[in-house]
Design a protein around this motif. Structure first.
Motif, mmCIF file in Angstrom:
data_model
loop_
_atom_site.group_PDB
_atom_site.id
_atom_site.type_symbol
_atom_site.label_atom_id
_atom_site.label_comp_id
_atom_site.label_asym_id
_atom_site.label_seq_id
_atom_site.Cartn_x
_atom_site.Cartn_y
_atom_site.Cartn_z
ATOM 1 N N VAL A 37 37.142 39.615 51.851
ATOM 2 C CA VAL A 37 36.999 38.298 51.200
ATOM 3 C C VAL A 37 36.103 38.432 49.969
ATOM 4 O O VAL A 37 35.411 39.434 49.816
ATOM 5 C CB VAL A 37 36.327 37.268 52.152
ATOM 6 C CG1 VAL A 37 37.195 36.972 53.367
ATOM 7 C CG2 VAL A 37 34.932 37.725 52.592
ATOM 8 N N ASP A 38 36.116 37.417 49.106
ATOM 9 C CA ASP A 38 35.040 37.330 48.114
ATOM 10 C C ASP A 38 34.179 36.117 48.488
ATOM 11 O O ASP A 38 34.462 35.445 49.499
ATOM 12 C CB ASP A 38 35.576 37.281 46.675
ATOM 13 C CG ASP A 38 36.359 36.018 46.355
ATOM 14 O OD1 ASP A 38 36.215 35.010 47.075
ATOM 15 O OD2 ASP A 38 37.118 36.041 45.373
ATOM 16 N N GLU A 39 33.138 35.840 47.697
ATOM 17 C CA GLU A 39 32.194 34.814 48.172
ATOM 18 C C GLU A 39 32.843 33.428 48.277
ATOM 19 O O GLU A 39 32.451 32.616 49.115
ATOM 20 C CB GLU A 39 30.903 34.781 47.335
ATOM 21 C CG GLU A 39 30.991 34.129 45.961
ATOM 22 C CD GLU A 39 31.439 35.113 44.881
ATOM 23 O OE1 GLU A 39 31.906 36.219 45.225
ATOM 24 O OE2 GLU A 39 31.321 34.766 43.692
ATOM 25 N N GLY A 67 35.947 37.912 41.106
ATOM 26 C CA GLY A 67 36.214 38.159 39.681
ATOM 27 C C GLY A 67 37.005 39.429 39.428
ATOM 28 O O GLY A 67 36.867 40.418 40.138
ATOM 29 N N GLU A 68 37.816 39.346 38.371
ATOM 30 C CA GLU A 68 38.676 40.471 37.969
ATOM 31 C C GLU A 68 37.853 41.741 37.719
ATOM 32 O O GLU A 68 38.326 42.848 37.980
ATOM 33 C CB GLU A 68 39.425 40.066 36.686
ATOM 34 C CG GLU A 68 40.411 41.059 36.140
ATOM 35 C CD GLU A 68 41.691 41.197 36.967
ATOM 36 O OE1 GLU A 68 42.089 40.245 37.656
ATOM 37 O OE2 GLU A 68 42.281 42.298 36.907
ATOM 38 N N GLU A 69 36.614 41.568 37.254
ATOM 39 C CA GLU A 69 35.802 42.759 36.931
ATOM 40 C C GLU A 69 35.471 43.592 38.168
ATOM 41 O O GLU A 69 34.965 44.701 38.059
ATOM 42 C CB GLU A 69 34.529 42.361 36.152
ATOM 43 C CG GLU A 69 33.550 41.429 36.837
ATOM 44 C CD GLU A 69 33.938 39.929 36.761
ATOM 45 O OE1 GLU A 69 35.106 39.613 36.478
ATOM 46 O OE2 GLU A 69 33.067 39.086 37.027
ATOM 47 N N THR A 124 44.783 32.715 49.042
ATOM 48 C CA THR A 124 44.095 31.420 49.063
ATOM 49 C C THR A 124 44.040 30.731 47.702
ATOM 50 O O THR A 124 43.404 29.690 47.553
ATOM 51 C CB THR A 124 42.661 31.587 49.592
ATOM 52 O OG1 THR A 124 41.959 32.458 48.689
ATOM 53 C CG2 THR A 124 42.624 32.169 50.994
ATOM 54 N N THR A 125 44.670 31.330 46.678
ATOM 55 C CA THR A 125 44.803 30.630 45.391
ATOM 56 C C THR A 125 46.288 30.393 45.146
ATOM 57 O O THR A 125 47.139 31.086 45.727
ATOM 58 C CB THR A 125 44.263 31.464 44.203
ATOM 59 O OG1 THR A 125 45.074 32.648 44.077
ATOM 60 C CG2 THR A 125 42.811 31.851 44.395
ATOM 61 N N LEU A 126 46.585 29.454 44.250
ATOM 62 C CA LEU A 126 47.997 29.191 43.951
ATOM 63 C C LEU A 126 48.638 30.442 43.365
ATOM 64 O O LEU A 126 49.753 30.823 43.734
ATOM 65 C CB LEU A 126 48.120 28.007 42.975
ATOM 66 C CG LEU A 126 49.552 27.622 42.613
ATOM 67 C CD1 LEU A 126 50.343 27.183 43.833
ATOM 68 C CD2 LEU A 126 49.574 26.516 41.562
ATOM 69 N N PHE A 145 42.366 48.699 31.234
ATOM 70 C CA PHE A 145 43.802 48.488 31.376
ATOM 71 C C PHE A 145 44.066 47.809 32.711
ATOM 72 O O PHE A 145 43.641 48.295 33.760
ATOM 73 C CB PHE A 145 44.572 49.808 31.294
ATOM 74 C CG PHE A 145 44.547 50.389 29.918
ATOM 75 C CD1 PHE A 145 45.213 49.741 28.890
ATOM 76 C CD2 PHE A 145 43.840 51.540 29.638
ATOM 77 C CE1 PHE A 145 45.181 50.248 27.603
ATOM 78 C CE2 PHE A 145 43.796 52.056 28.359
ATOM 79 C CZ PHE A 145 44.470 51.409 27.337
ATOM 80 N N LYS A 146 44.788 46.700 32.624
ATOM 81 C CA LYS A 146 45.065 45.916 33.821
ATOM 82 C C LYS A 146 46.044 46.649 34.731
ATOM 83 O O LYS A 146 47.067 47.156 34.261
ATOM 84 C CB LYS A 146 45.719 44.590 33.393
ATOM 85 C CG LYS A 146 44.782 43.606 32.749
ATOM 86 C CD LYS A 146 44.270 42.592 33.730
ATOM 87 C CE LYS A 146 45.361 41.990 34.576
ATOM 88 N NZ LYS A 146 44.913 41.325 35.765
ATOM 89 N N ASN A 147 45.746 46.678 36.009
ATOM 90 C CA ASN A 147 46.683 47.155 37.045
ATOM 91 C C ASN A 147 47.286 48.529 36.739
ATOM 92 O O ASN A 147 48.426 48.801 37.085
ATOM 93 C CB ASN A 147 47.855 46.167 37.208
ATOM 94 C CG ASN A 147 47.370 44.769 37.524
ATOM 95 O OD1 ASN A 147 46.357 44.592 38.196
ATOM 96 N ND2 ASN A 147 48.061 43.769 37.031
#
Ligand SMILES: NC(=O)c1ccc[n+]([C@@H]2O[C@H](COP(=O)([O-])OP(=O)(O)OC[C@H]3O[C@@H](n4cnc5c(N)ncnc54)[C@H](O)[C@@H]3O)[C@@H](O)[C@H]2O)c1
Ligand SMILES: [Zn+2]
Length: 357
Positions: A37-39, A67-69, A124-126, A145-147
């Motif tokens: 999980v995250d916070e 967060g993405e970071e 848990t997000t759309l 670089f993403k993904n």
């Protein structure tokens, strides 16, 4: 409860999904289980989840910062180490409870630990419910670089409980909505029209929205799991969108969310569709004005263009050094493997600037 079959797995959607999840958990009862999980998913979703699944004393919770970071190899190392500390074996189960960062990261961690342990996604997000948790792409970002590091691997089960969205803020909801708008544009004009009219404000619409988007994505992914062809349609808006997102993550104090960057990408790539595939001016305007009715304009500067182009050249979607696009012939119909020159791309970015001035 609605069930959707994927290649090797199943997606369940509804208020009563936890009954089905409990059945899936049975074979794991004597094995180690972890919940990633995250916070925020910890605060808003964990107690509900644990209560409904009766996992109270039977699961280790691993919490990371949101967060993405944090979608990085460093975090993977930390979690692989935690698995080792608990002597987690091949029969270990990882449940990813959170947004797309958690499902992408957790899926990658599970797919690589001891050459692969089982995992279950509970988005848990759309954005994660309609897109990230479905389709089996898992991975992390690397060097801006993403993904760029990842594998294809499906979870055992995807459990979608729309009620989790009640605590999500409007900005995050809209970020997911961008992917839904993309689904309409590439495959279903009627769905696009419904989304244009607005489906977010009334929670009674969420389940329908989630189901329709997943059906569209799953129908495409089923035929082309490893993205050799048709699956590329889902990249509409993402070639330019990902470059804008990566640049924003590096340079902006308050970086764009994934869907916000994709919204910019959708407008630019609709423009490319107009000049390369004759998408009509009317539909180009319809797409641009719909996107801008939901998303604030993003201040792109001409000085960013070279960095964007550099990022696009390194995008993993490219083959043979050319920049590859999915473009629309009309709303509801997409074609993949179209190349666009640097000049075309710059022109599309200038179009975005001109309509957002
Ligand atoms: N694998 C794929 O096919 C795929 C597809 C699309 C996007 N993605 C990835 O998904 C990620 C974006 O996903 P996201 O938008 O879900 O981001 P996210 O995971 O960062 O979640 C967004 C925010 O919402 C919070 N949150 C999560 N659930 C909440 C809840 N129920 N209530 C309140 N807050 C909550 C999170 O803590 C976070 O702050 C990106 O990394 C993107 O690359 C992957
Ligand atoms: Zn996306």
């Amino acid at each position: 409860m609605k069930k959707i079959k994927t290649n090797n797995s199943q997606i369940i959607i509804g208020e009563d999904v936890f009954i089905a999840l409990k059945k899936t958990l049975k074979p794991y009862q004597f094995h180690k289980k972890f919940l990633l999980v995250d916070e925020n998913s910890f605060t808003h979703c964990v107690s509900d989840f644990i209560l409904q699944t009766d996992l109270t004393n039977d699961i280790e919770i691993i919490e990371i910062e949101s967060g993405e970071e944090n979608k990085t190899l460093e975090i993977c190392q930390h979690i692989w180490q935690t698995f080792l500390d608990f002597n987690a074996d091949k029969k270990t189960l990882l449940i990813n409870l959170g947004g797309g960062v958690i499902t992408d990261l957790g899926g990658f961690i599970a797919s690589t630990y001891k050459r692969g342990i089982d995992f279950i996604n509970v988005p848990t997000t759309l954005l994660a419910q309609i897109d990230a948790s479905v389709g089996g792409k898992v991975g992390v970002d690397f060097n801006n670089f993403k993904n760029i590091i990842g594998v294809f691997n499906e979870p055992k089960l995807v459990v979608i409980y729309p009620y989790f969205l009640k605590t999500l803020n409007k900005r995050q909801m809209l970020s997911g909505y961008a992917e839904a708008l993309k689904h309409g544009l590439i495959a279903d004009k009627l769905y696009w029209k419904m989304l244009q009219a607005g489906l977010l404000s009334d929670a009674n619409n969420w389940e329908k929205l989630i189901e329709t988007s997943i059906e569209i994505k799953n129908n495409i992914v089923k035929n082309d799991f490893e993205e050799k062809g048709e699956r590329k349609k889902l990249n509409f808006g993402h070639t330019i969108g990902h470059a804008i997102e990566s640049h924003s993550l590096k340079h902006d104090k308050l970086p764009l969310l994934h869907g916000e960057a994709i919204a910019v990408g959708i407008i630019c790539e609709a423009y490319l569709s107009h000049i390369k595939l004759n998408l009509s001016s009317k539909e180009l305007k319809e797409i641009s004005s719909t996107i801008l009715s939901y998303f604030n304009p993003y201040p792109i500067k001409e000085s960013f263009f070279n960095h964007y182009l550099e990022l696009m050249k390194n995008d993993k979607k490219n083959e043979n050094d050319t920049i590859n696009f999915t473009l629309l012939t009309r709303i509801g119909e997409a074609e993949f493997n179209h190349e666009a020159s640097a000049e075309n791309i710059v022109e599309s970015l200038k179009y975005y600037i001109s309509i957002t001035k």
